[in-house]
Design an enzyme around this catalytic site. Structure first.
Site, PDB file in Angstrom:
ATOM      1  N   ASP A  47       0.450  -0.734  -0.023  1.00  0.00           N
ATOM      2  CA  ASP A  47       0.162  -0.356   0.014  1.00  0.00           C
ATOM      3  C   ASP A  47       0.740   1.532   0.001  1.00  0.00           C
ATOM      4  OD1 ASP A  47       0.725  -0.338   2.450  1.00  0.00           O
ATOM      5  OD2 ASP A  47      -0.849  -0.187   3.533  1.00  0.00           O
ATOM      6  N   GLU A 185       9.825  -3.655  10.422  1.00  0.00           N
ATOM      7  CA  GLU A 185       9.669  -2.125   9.679  1.00  0.00           C
ATOM      8  C   GLU A 185      10.182  -1.246  10.448  1.00  0.00           C
ATOM      9  OE1 GLU A 185       7.180  -0.393   7.488  1.00  0.00           O
ATOM     10  OE2 GLU A 185       7.752   1.165   6.494  1.00  0.00           O
TER      11      GLU A 185
HETATM   12  O1  KIV Z   1       3.695  -1.271   1.513  1.00  0.00           O
HETATM   13  C1  KIV Z   1       4.868  -1.050   1.475  1.00  0.00           C
HETATM   14  O2  KIV Z   1       5.558  -1.080   0.856  1.00  0.00           O
HETATM   15  C2  KIV Z   1       5.165  -1.769   2.275  1.00  0.00           C
HETATM   16  C3  KIV Z   1       6.950  -1.816   3.383  1.00  0.00           C
HETATM   17  C4  KIV Z   1       7.979  -0.950   3.314  1.00  0.00           C
HETATM   18  C5  KIV Z   1       6.995  -3.255   3.729  1.00  0.00           C
HETATM   19  O3  KIV Z   1       4.914  -2.463   3.305  1.00  0.00           O
END
Ligand code: KIV
Length: 271
Positions: A47, A185
């Site tokens: 997202d 993260e």
């Molecule tokens: O939405 C995304 O790109 C993510 C990554 C940062 C892990 O969740």
């Protein structure tokens, strides 16, 4: 019947063998084809597309239909990678039933092989019910961008002992509920390492240090699409943003001066 070359057992096997897992975000078929050629293990229809593709300030406005649209494009472009699709904000938090319905759509309509959802204790039942329904779930703990307002910004999490213990407890909970993998993260490296050692499922880090089982980056960040965005955890492998500006300028210059198209670039009358 064909499927991806990279399966969930193959990812698990990589952890067992101490082989690092590679994951990148991907939002369209052209990039999916290119990332397949690079043999990236997993593509995440994240997202984050709300920020890097749609231009929003955070990921909250992204809808399920938008993820499905991008996921279908990625699924058409890829035959090698394991494809994970994000469940957007408020498409799974309300109830396990809501999570199963919407996660199911990501697999049925989007062509994803798995879904990712953010959180720990509060979505334990969602993880369990999706996994029991045959929908593989990748967890996501630490800096969880869908909770940006609760965190007071995109800030590193787990910096003090109490916070770190909570994240570790929730990581165990996510595994126990049936997740096959976990994104960590924005956490200190030592916490990323500890969780990776404690869990039997693979961890995939972004800003979580060197010792997670794999790494993920937003593809636009790796390519340097935004010259002004340089957080500590990103390594830019190109300055593609600047190159795109230069290419577009050169094109405009050629058009203005009558240098494009030239006589090799036009259809000439035959006969
Ligand atoms: O939405 C995304 O790109 C993510 C990554 C940062 C892990 O969740």
């Amino acid at each position: 019947m064909s499927g991806p070359s990279i399966t969930i057992p193959a990812l698990q096997q990589k952890k067992t063998a101490g082989e690092r897992i590679t994951m990148l975000t991907c939002y369209d078929a052209t990039f999916a084809r290119l990332l397949d050629r690079a043999e990236v293990d997993a593509l995440l229809v994240g997202d984050s597309l709300g920020m890097v593709v749609q231009g929003h300030e955070n990921t909250l406005p992204v809808t399920l239909d938008e993820i499905i649209y991008h996921c279908r494009a990625v699924a058409r472009g890829s035959s090698h990678a394991h494809i994970v699709a994000d469940l957007p904000f408020m498409t799974y938090q309300t109830s396990p039933e809501q999570a199963v319905d919407n996660a199911g759509r990501l697999l049925k309509d989007g062509g994803a092989h798995a879904v990712k959802m953010e959180g720990g204790a509060s979505i334990r039942e969602q993880i369990r019910r999706c996994s029991e329904a045959g929908i593989p779930v990748m967890g996501h703990l630490g800096l969880t961008p869908q909770s940006v307002h609760k965190m007071g910004g995109h800030k590193v999490q787990g910096k003090n002992r109490i916070q770190a213990e909570k994240i570790l407890t929730e990581a165990r909970m996510v595994e126990e509920a049936g997740a096959y993998s976990l994104v960590l993260e924005g956490v200190p490296e030592a916490l990323g390492q500890l969780i990776t050692e404690e869990l039997s499922i693979p961890t995939i880090g972004i800003g979580a240090g060197r010792y997670t089982d794999g790494q993920v980056l937003v593809i636009y960040d790796l390519l340097g699409m935004d010259p002004d965005f340089q957080p500590r955890f990103v390594r830019r492998y190109m300055e593609l943003g600047d190159q795109i500006v230069d290419a577009a300028k050169a094109y405009c210059d050629d058009v203005k001066h009558g240098h494009f198209p030239n006589d090799h670039e036009v259809f000439l009358k035959t006969g």
